[in-house]
Design a protein around this motif. Structure first.
Motif, PDB file in Angstrom:
ATOM      1  N   CYS A 125       0.852  -1.190   0.000  1.00 41.85           N
ATOM      2  CA  CYS A 125       0.000   0.000   0.000  1.00 41.85           C
ATOM      3  C   CYS A 125       0.889   1.241   0.000  1.00 41.85           C
ATOM      4  O   CYS A 125       1.817   1.351   0.797  1.00 41.85           O
ATOM      5  N   ARG A 126       0.607   2.149  -0.894  1.00 40.34           N
ATOM      6  CA  ARG A 126       1.334   3.415  -0.978  1.00 40.34           C
ATOM      7  C   ARG A 126       0.340   4.517  -0.613  1.00 40.34           C
ATOM      8  O   ARG A 126      -0.690   4.658  -1.263  1.00 40.34           O
ATOM      9  N   ARG A 127       0.652   5.270   0.456  1.00 39.70           N
ATOM     10  CA  ARG A 127      -0.280   6.305   0.930  1.00 39.70           C
ATOM     11  C   ARG A 127       0.438   7.633   1.083  1.00 39.70           C
ATOM     12  O   ARG A 127       1.617   7.685   1.440  1.00 39.70           O
ATOM     13  N   ASP A 128      -0.299   8.697   0.841  1.00 39.13           N
ATOM     14  CA  ASP A 128       0.201  10.045   1.097  1.00 39.13           C
ATOM     15  C   ASP A 128      -0.366  10.512   2.423  1.00 39.13           C
ATOM     16  O   ASP A 128      -1.575  10.453   2.647  1.00 39.13           O
ATOM     17  N   LEU A 129       0.508  10.947   3.321  1.00 43.18           N
ATOM     18  CA  LEU A 129       0.100  11.394   4.648  1.00 43.18           C
ATOM     19  C   LEU A 129       0.522  12.833   4.872  1.00 43.18           C
ATOM     20  O   LEU A 129       1.576  13.269   4.401  1.00 43.18           O
ATOM     21  N   GLN A 130      -0.311  13.560   5.625  1.00 40.68           N
ATOM     22  CA  GLN A 130      -0.008  14.939   5.972  1.00 40.68           C
ATOM     23  C   GLN A 130       0.744  14.941   7.307  1.00 40.68           C
ATOM     24  O   GLN A 130       0.271  14.408   8.299  1.00 40.68           O
TER      25      GLN A 130
END
Length: 193
Positions: A125-130
């Motif tokens: 899983c590739r996720r963008d996080l703030q």
């Protein structure tokens, strides 16, 4: 398997059988001689809790793997960088030689498998996080419910230094996190929203 026996009001023959097997059943059941009942109580049970049951891998036939795909080599999640298939030989199976780079350490792993065998492929899983800051070497992020929590560890090297410097600005920024087999790692810093 949980079986709940209700109160048995039965013949004397059955009650004699129950009392004769009481020693064997006492580990699982509580026999009440006053009511002639066979009861299994919840207090006698041990409750086991686990995860959601979702698998971290799924099987794929070795011959259907592709370059730049993912595979488990020597129990590590890897990205396939080299793949060679040999002809079937004296023993009848074509062999596939796989070389992969570990997703988290960058180490090279290689192995040879029969082309008809199933291999485990990790769910990646590739996720963008703030990110809102760095505390004790870990990122402070907002989760899906907009609650602040501790995120993945700040990576080592140039990327980690850049993230730490960016966190000192005290303005939110985005990072890309790769997740597989219960491990998480920041792989890039996004320059803009």
């Amino acid at each position: 398997m949980f079986i709940l026996f209700a109160v048995l009001q039965t013949s004397p023959l059955l009650l004699r059988y129950i009392s004769s097997t009481h020693a064997r059943l006492s580990h699982y059941f509580r026999v009440s001689s006053t009511k002639h009942s066979l009861l299994k109580t919840m207090a006698d049970e041990e409750l086991h809790f686990g995860d959601s049951g979702a698998s971290t891998t799924y099987p794929v036939q070795c011959s259907s793997l592709e370059m730049d795909g993912f595979v488990m080599i020597k129990d590590r999640p890897c990205k396939i960088v080299e793949m060679n298939t040999s002809k079937s030989g004296k023993h009848g199976h074509a062999k596939v030689h796989l070389v992969g780079l570990d997703l988290f350490t960058g180490e090279t792993h290689e192995d040879i498998f029969p082309s008809t065998h199933n291999l485990d492929v990790p769910n990646v899983c590739r996720r963008d996080l703030q990110v809102f800051g760095v505390k004790d070497g870990y990122l402070t992020i907002k989760d899906d419910n907009f609650d602040s929590r501790e995120g993945p560890k700040v990576p080592e090297g140039e990327l980690g230094e850049e993230i730490t410097a960016r966190a000192k600005w005290e303005t939110p920024f985005m990072v890309t996190v790769l997740e597989a087999m219960g491990e998480k790692q920041v792989i890039s810093l996004r320059s803009s929203w």
